[in-house]
Design a protein around this motif. Structure first.
Motif, PDB file in Angstrom:
ATOM      1  N   UNK A 190       0.828  -1.205   0.000  1.00 42.30           N
ATOM      2  CA  UNK A 190       0.000   0.000   0.000  1.00 42.30           C
ATOM      3  C   UNK A 190       0.864   1.257   0.000  1.00 42.30           C
ATOM      4  N   UNK A 191       1.901   1.259   0.822  1.00 38.18           N
ATOM      5  CA  UNK A 191       2.825   2.392   0.899  1.00 38.18           C
ATOM      6  C   UNK A 191       3.509   2.620  -0.450  1.00 38.18           C
ATOM      7  N   UNK A 192       3.985   1.545  -1.059  1.00 40.55           N
ATOM      8  CA  UNK A 192       4.708   1.656  -2.327  1.00 40.55           C
ATOM      9  C   UNK A 192       3.811   2.184  -3.427  1.00 40.55           C
ATOM     10  N   UNK A 193       2.558   1.740  -3.443  1.00 41.21           N
ATOM     11  CA  UNK A 193       1.613   2.256  -4.431  1.00 41.21           C
ATOM     12  C   UNK A 193       1.416   3.754  -4.249  1.00 41.21           C
ATOM     13  N   UNK A 194       1.189   4.183  -3.002  1.00 39.82           N
ATOM     14  CA  UNK A 194       0.872   5.592  -2.747  1.00 39.82           C
ATOM     15  C   UNK A 194       2.043   6.517  -3.079  1.00 39.82           C
ATOM     16  N   UNK A 195       3.243   6.144  -2.647  1.00 38.38           N
ATOM     17  CA  UNK A 195       4.378   7.050  -2.862  1.00 38.38           C
ATOM     18  C   UNK A 195       4.843   7.056  -4.312  1.00 38.38           C
ATOM     19  N   UNK A 196       4.416   6.074  -5.101  1.00 35.26           N
ATOM     20  CA  UNK A 196       4.828   6.008  -6.507  1.00 35.26           C
ATOM     21  C   UNK A 196       3.829   6.667  -7.445  1.00 35.26           C
ATOM     22  N   UNK A 197       2.695   7.082  -6.917  1.00 34.88           N
ATOM     23  CA  UNK A 197       1.689   7.735  -7.751  1.00 34.88           C
ATOM     24  C   UNK A 197       2.126   9.159  -8.104  1.00 34.88           C
TER      25      UNK A 197
END
Length: 230
Positions: free
Chosen positions: A143-150
């Motif tokens: 979830x963290x990786x998805x959010x910070x990569x958006x």
């Protein structure tokens, strides 16, 4: 002067007529991070849900770059330039890790995740694995990786370190600091004060639905911890 990205002005709300959050105000500036902490059950998650449109406000306003957004539905956040990783229901269990990362894009290309895969190679190793089979901490990393990569300007995270191993928590803080340098802004709820201290420019302490204290700058851990224990 640094531009104000998010303005939370006397926000109140909760569930139905039950007011859980009471007249909280804070500002998040470009390239900065605000941390929110406090004991369990003091309204931190409710506060983020009010900001992100998952719950209706009973009072106050939320502005993004001066535009009122509290009347907009939560599914429009991404289009507004906000990434949101909630505390619960953080992944689609029936989809693979790769599908979770690419579901909201027209392409399944993973190039945007090259950076986080270097930080968290275990995610790359599990791209074809169903997200529901991950551990709780691994789901948080996903979830963290998805959010910070958006491609967004503001990232809102709710308890991102819950269940995450300590070495990965350190890496998460590194990612946030590196993204801040790029001009991105963060609003993060977490009970791990050491984590918040690694990147926060301001920390807000909540108790009984109210903001009881806030502090700027580094080395606030002892001050916040003493107030939590009062």
């Amino acid at each position: 002067m640094t531009e104000k990205v998010l303005e939370v002005d006397n926000v109140s709300g909760g569930y139905g007529d039950l007011k859980v959050v009471k007249e909280i105000s804070l500002d998040v500036y470009e390239g900065s991070a605000n941390g929110v902490t406090g004991r369990n059950g003091v309204g931190k998650t409710t506060f983020l849900k009010l900001i992100c449109g998952a719950l209706p406000l009973l009072g106050g306003h939320v502005r993004l770059y001066g535009r009122i957004i509290n009347r907009l539905p939560s599914h429009s956040l991404f289009q507004l330039g906000i990434s949101y990783a909630p505390q619960e229901s953080i992944v689609f269990d029936g989809l693979t890790v790769q599908e979770n990362l690419t579901l909201h894009y027209s392409s399944s290309n993973l190039d945007r995740y090259t950076y986080v895969f270097k930080k968290f190679p275990r995610l790359k190793d599990r791209l074809q694995q169903k997200a529901g089979t991950l551990s709780g901490g691994e789901k948080k990393l996903l979830s963290f990786s998805r959010a910070v990569s958006e491609p967004t300007n503001l990232v809102i995270l709710d308890e991102p370190t819950e269940g995450v191993q300590s070495d990965n928590i350190i890496l998460m803080a590194q990612v946030i600091n590196e993204e801040k340098v790029k001009g991105r802004s963060f609003l993060i709820v977490d009970q791990n004060i050491t984590f918040l201290e690694a990147f926060s420019d301001r920390v807000h302490l909540f108790d009984h639905g109210e903001q009881t204290y806030h502090t700027d700058g580094p080395n606030f851990r002892n001050d916040i911890e003493k107030r939590i224990l009062i």
